[in-house]
Write a protein that holds these residues in place. Structure first.
Motif, PDB file in Angstrom:
ATOM      1  N   GLY A 138       6.439  -2.175  12.673  1.00  0.00           N
ATOM      2  CA  GLY A 138       5.326  -2.851  13.323  1.00  0.00           C
ATOM      3  C   GLY A 138       4.332  -1.919  13.989  1.00  0.00           C
ATOM      4  N   SER A 139       4.593  -0.608  13.987  1.00  0.00           N
ATOM      5  CA  SER A 139       3.647   0.344  14.574  1.00  0.00           C
ATOM      6  C   SER A 139       2.474   0.565  13.621  1.00  0.00           C
ATOM      7  N   ARG A 140       1.271   0.619  14.173  1.00  0.00           N
ATOM      8  CA  ARG A 140       0.066   0.767  13.346  1.00  0.00           C
ATOM      9  C   ARG A 140      -0.528   2.171  13.425  1.00  0.00           C
ATOM     10  N   ASN A 141       0.051   3.060  14.235  1.00  0.00           N
ATOM     11  CA  ASN A 141      -0.606   4.321  14.580  1.00  0.00           C
ATOM     12  C   ASN A 141      -0.752   5.293  13.410  1.00  0.00           C
ATOM     13  N   VAL A 142       0.345   5.519  12.682  1.00  0.00           N
ATOM     14  CA  VAL A 142       0.278   6.474  11.568  1.00  0.00           C
ATOM     15  C   VAL A 142      -0.670   5.989  10.471  1.00  0.00           C
ATOM     16  N   PRO A 143      -0.599   4.698  10.062  1.00  0.00           N
ATOM     17  CA  PRO A 143      -1.580   4.228   9.069  1.00  0.00           C
ATOM     18  C   PRO A 143      -3.025   4.378   9.533  1.00  0.00           C
ATOM     19  N   VAL A 144      -3.275   4.184  10.836  1.00  0.00           N
ATOM     20  CA  VAL A 144      -4.635   4.332  11.358  1.00  0.00           C
ATOM     21  C   VAL A 144      -5.091   5.785  11.277  1.00  0.00           C
ATOM     22  N   ILE A 197      -1.737  -3.618   1.669  1.00  0.00           N
ATOM     23  CA  ILE A 197      -0.747  -2.557   1.824  1.00  0.00           C
ATOM     24  C   ILE A 197      -0.535  -2.213   3.295  1.00  0.00           C
ATOM     25  N   SER A 198      -1.597  -2.242   4.086  1.00  0.00           N
ATOM     26  CA  SER A 198      -1.508  -1.799   5.474  1.00  0.00           C
ATOM     27  C   SER A 198      -0.491  -2.611   6.271  1.00  0.00           C
ATOM     28  N   GLY A 199      -0.584  -3.927   6.194  1.00  0.00           N
ATOM     29  CA  GLY A 199       0.333  -4.755   6.961  1.00  0.00           C
ATOM     30  C   GLY A 199       1.762  -4.590   6.501  1.00  0.00           C
ATOM     31  N   PHE A 200       1.963  -4.537   5.195  1.00  0.00           N
ATOM     32  CA  PHE A 200       3.315  -4.406   4.640  1.00  0.00           C
ATOM     33  C   PHE A 200       3.942  -3.081   5.056  1.00  0.00           C
ATOM     34  N   ILE A 201       3.175  -1.993   4.932  1.00  0.00           N
ATOM     35  CA  ILE A 201       3.712  -0.671   5.271  1.00  0.00           C
ATOM     36  C   ILE A 201       4.028  -0.573   6.757  1.00  0.00           C
ATOM     37  N   SER A 202       3.120  -1.062   7.597  1.00  0.00           N
ATOM     38  CA  SER A 202       3.354  -0.941   9.039  1.00  0.00           C
ATOM     39  C   SER A 202       4.556  -1.767   9.478  1.00  0.00           C
ATOM     40  N   ASP A 203       4.750  -2.949   8.859  1.00  0.00           N
ATOM     41  CA  ASP A 203       5.888  -3.797   9.217  1.00  0.00           C
ATOM     42  C   ASP A 203       7.201  -3.241   8.678  1.00  0.00           C
ATOM     43  N   LYS A 204       7.198  -2.774   7.434  1.00  0.00           N
ATOM     44  CA  LYS A 204       8.446  -2.375   6.770  1.00  0.00           C
ATOM     45  C   LYS A 204       8.839  -0.924   7.027  1.00  0.00           C
ATOM     46  N   LEU A 205       7.854  -0.026   7.113  1.00  0.00           N
ATOM     47  CA  LEU A 205       8.168   1.397   7.242  1.00  0.00           C
ATOM     48  C   LEU A 205       8.050   1.931   8.663  1.00  0.00           C
ATOM     49  N   PHE A 206       7.208   1.290   9.487  1.00  0.00           N
ATOM     50  CA  PHE A 206       6.982   1.806  10.830  1.00  0.00           C
ATOM     51  C   PHE A 206       7.342   0.785  11.911  1.00  0.00           C
ATOM     52  N   PHE A 220     -13.561   4.708   0.558  1.00  0.00           N
ATOM     53  CA  PHE A 220     -14.130   4.074   1.745  1.00  0.00           C
ATOM     54  C   PHE A 220     -13.580   2.664   1.927  1.00  0.00           C
ATOM     55  N   GLY A 221     -13.579   1.872   0.863  1.00  0.00           N
ATOM     56  CA  GLY A 221     -13.084   0.501   0.958  1.00  0.00           C
ATOM     57  C   GLY A 221     -11.627   0.453   1.364  1.00  0.00           C
ATOM     58  N   PHE A 222     -10.809   1.315   0.757  1.00  0.00           N
ATOM     59  CA  PHE A 222      -9.384   1.366   1.079  1.00  0.00           C
ATOM     60  C   PHE A 222      -9.168   1.699   2.553  1.00  0.00           C
ATOM     61  N   ALA A 223      -9.884   2.717   3.030  1.00  0.00           N
ATOM     62  CA  ALA A 223      -9.730   3.139   4.418  1.00  0.00           C
ATOM     63  C   ALA A 223     -10.245   2.092   5.393  1.00  0.00           C
ATOM     64  N   ILE A 224     -11.418   1.548   5.118  1.00  0.00           N
ATOM     65  CA  ILE A 224     -11.995   0.539   6.007  1.00  0.00           C
ATOM     66  C   ILE A 224     -11.135  -0.719   6.023  1.00  0.00           C
ATOM     67  N   GLY A 225     -10.537  -1.055   4.887  1.00  0.00           N
ATOM     68  CA  GLY A 225      -9.645  -2.212   4.858  1.00  0.00           C
ATOM     69  C   GLY A 225      -8.501  -2.070   5.851  1.00  0.00           C
ATOM     70  N   ILE A 226      -7.932  -0.884   5.922  1.00  0.00           N
ATOM     71  CA  ILE A 226      -6.855  -0.623   6.885  1.00  0.00           C
ATOM     72  C   ILE A 226      -7.394  -0.613   8.321  1.00  0.00           C
ATOM     73  N   LEU A 227      -8.530   0.030   8.530  1.00  0.00           N
ATOM     74  CA  LEU A 227      -9.085   0.143   9.885  1.00  0.00           C
ATOM     75  C   LEU A 227      -9.548  -1.198  10.433  1.00  0.00           C
ATOM     76  N   ILE A 228     -10.141  -2.039   9.594  1.00  0.00           N
ATOM     77  CA  ILE A 228     -10.533  -3.376  10.039  1.00  0.00           C
ATOM     78  C   ILE A 228      -9.294  -4.153  10.466  1.00  0.00           C
ATOM     79  N   THR A 229      -8.239  -4.039   9.682  1.00  0.00           N
ATOM     80  CA  THR A 229      -7.013  -4.770   9.972  1.00  0.00           C
ATOM     81  C   THR A 229      -6.410  -4.346  11.303  1.00  0.00           C
ATOM     82  N   PHE A 230      -6.311  -3.044  11.524  1.00  0.00           N
ATOM     83  CA  PHE A 230      -5.606  -2.535  12.702  1.00  0.00           C
ATOM     84  C   PHE A 230      -6.524  -2.316  13.895  1.00  0.00           C
ATOM     85  N   VAL A 231      -7.490  -1.414  13.764  1.00  0.00           N
ATOM     86  CA  VAL A 231      -8.383  -1.102  14.886  1.00  0.00           C
ATOM     87  C   VAL A 231      -9.270  -2.301  15.220  1.00  0.00           C
TER      88      VAL A 231
END
Length: 447
Positions: free
Chosen positions: A315-321, A304-313, A353-364
């Motif tokens: 390519g910005s990763r800041n709000v999801p982070v 979800i993280s990559g799709f949302i950041s590409d389609k809704l923001f 935790f898994g959901f959040a870490i999945g996004i943070l590993i991807t971006f941060v």
């Protein structure tokens, strides 16, 4: 000898470009999917070989083979060698044949897992697990380099996010499949099972991963997709672009944020099962099952993280982070501080935790640095983030092992633990990581 090894791993040369557009499109589509699937599966099986120790910690302590402090030192040996390896191998991956590079690392870490199933010496454990960390560091950078070579700026977030699901897939296989082997057949099968799975992954990578579009007679991805970033670095050499990575303050801030995030991440992933067994009275299989749900939600988070950041923001990763960071702090607080004896709350906390870490590993933990570095130096950017991340993870394992062991008392054959200090250590790191990540809000992407 060294010359032959260098020649074996050097990036494949550019072939004469195909002329017919239909041939280009057909080959591009086929190779892109082959690269993407093999990189995702391959890296998930690196994780199986890395997390095998997490499943067998309590059984190894119960068998009298190692104690908590020794396990902390063994775990840190992997993280420290992995940290140095991620930096060096990140720089090498930019210039390497990524198929050969990645498959070699997975093969060797799998063989070490197989060997550890026969060992009981602390010295041998720490040496072999440290070596495994170096070979583990040959997985992430080639995967990310492959995505940078085969996917353009506007689509990379989506595919990077899905690829990052490999973390969760690897955890699920380990915490469910390998944990089941351990519960049935003993701690040795934690290593033997992971080793066999890793060997299968090495074959998959060696057969299906491809080096670069140019090596197949195809145009560079930015040309094929007509997707060039606003800041172009095409005229610079790879070496110069890698130096730019080291001079970029945003990447250093991300490195610190990732290091702190990895303290909280591996505090739970490395010691969460042990914590549930020792503090809350679960069996190994029950504790592994609770922690394993974080792997499943982690897969959802990364996709979800990559799709949302590409389609809704755009390519910005800041709000999801920001959202994921707050969610991570909440989940860890629930897991560690909610009263014992509630399996539902423990499970829900691991889902969050898994959901959040999945996004943070991807971006941060990678993509934000890859975004703001030249794509020709993406391996170097990931390497710098990686060395910081796993220094954090390594220090975490030493500190956590000491804090847990120092507050472990055995009286009349009954073990009792005081986890209060280590819990504050894990939670504090999550909070500081979020604060650091917010300082890169205005960083710009490059080609």
């Amino acid at each position: 000898m060294i010359k032959k090894i260098k020649q074996f791993y050097i990036a494949l040369p550019q072939k004469e470009e195909l002329i017919h557009p239909e041939s280009v499109k057909k080959k591009y589509n086929r190779f892109r999917w082959s690269v993407f699937v093999s990189a995702t599966i391959g890296y998930s099986l690196f994780y199986v070989c890395r997390l095998s120790l997490s499943v067998v910690k309590k059984p190894i302590v119960d068998a009298g083979i190692l104690n908590e402090s020794e396990l902390g030192m063994v775990g840190s040996a992997l993280f420290f060698s992995y940290a140095i390896g991620k930096l060096i191998n990140g720089f090498l991956a930019d210039r390497s044949n990524i198929r050969r590079f990645m498959s070699t690392g997975l093969l060797l870490t799998a063989l070490i897992n197989l060997a550890l199933g026969f060992m009981s010496s602390f010295t041998i454990f720490i040496v072999l697990w440290g070596l495994s960390g170096w070979f583990q560091s040959m997985g992430a950078a080639p995967s990310v380099v492959s995505l940078s070579r085969w996917y353009s700026n506007k689509e990379r977030g989506t595919y990077y996010g899905i690829w990052s699901a490999s973390h969760g897939l690897g955890k699920a296989i380990t915490f469910i499949g390998v944990a089941f082997m351990v519960s049935v057949s003993g701690w040795q099968w934690g290593f033997w099972g992971a080793g066999i799975i890793g060997l299968i992954g090495a074959i998959i990578v060696a057969v299906f991963l491809h080096d670069s579009p140019e090596s197949k007679g195809l145009p560079a991805i930015a040309d094929y997709k007509n997707d060039h970033a606003s800041v172009s670095t095409e005229e610079k050499s790879i070496g110069a672009l890698q130096k730019d990575v080291l001079k970029n303050p945003y990447i250093w801030i991300l490195a610190l944020a990732s290091a702190l995030m990895y303290v909280s991440r591996y505090g739970i992933e490395s010691w969460g099962i042990y914590y549930l067994e020792a503090q809350k009275g679960y069996t190994t299989l029950e504790a592994s099952s609770i922690v394993s749900v974080s792997a499943i939600s982690g897969i959802v988070g990364t996709i979800i993280s990559g799709f949302i950041s590409d389609k809704l923001f755009s390519g910005s990763r800041n709000v999801p982070v920001l959202i994921a960071g707050v969610l991570n702090v909440t989940a860890i607080s629930l897991f560690l501080f909610y009263p014992d004896g509630n399996a539902w709350v423990d499970t829900i906390s691991m889902l969050l935790f898994g959901f959040a870490i999945g996004i943070l590993i991807t971006f941060v933990g990678g993509l934000m640095a890859v975004d703001i570095a030249s794509k020709k130096a993406s391996g170097a950017a990931l390497g710098l983030i990686g060395i910081a991340s796993y220094i954090g993870a390594g220090l975490q394992d030493i500190i956590s092992g000491y804090l847990i062991g120092d507050n472990h008392i055995t009286l009349n054959g009954v073990d009792s633990y005081d986890f209060s200090t280590v819990k504050l250590f894990w939670l504090g790191a999550a909070i500081l990581s979020l604060i650091c990540a917010l300082f890169v809000w205005n960083a710009k992407a490059r080609d």
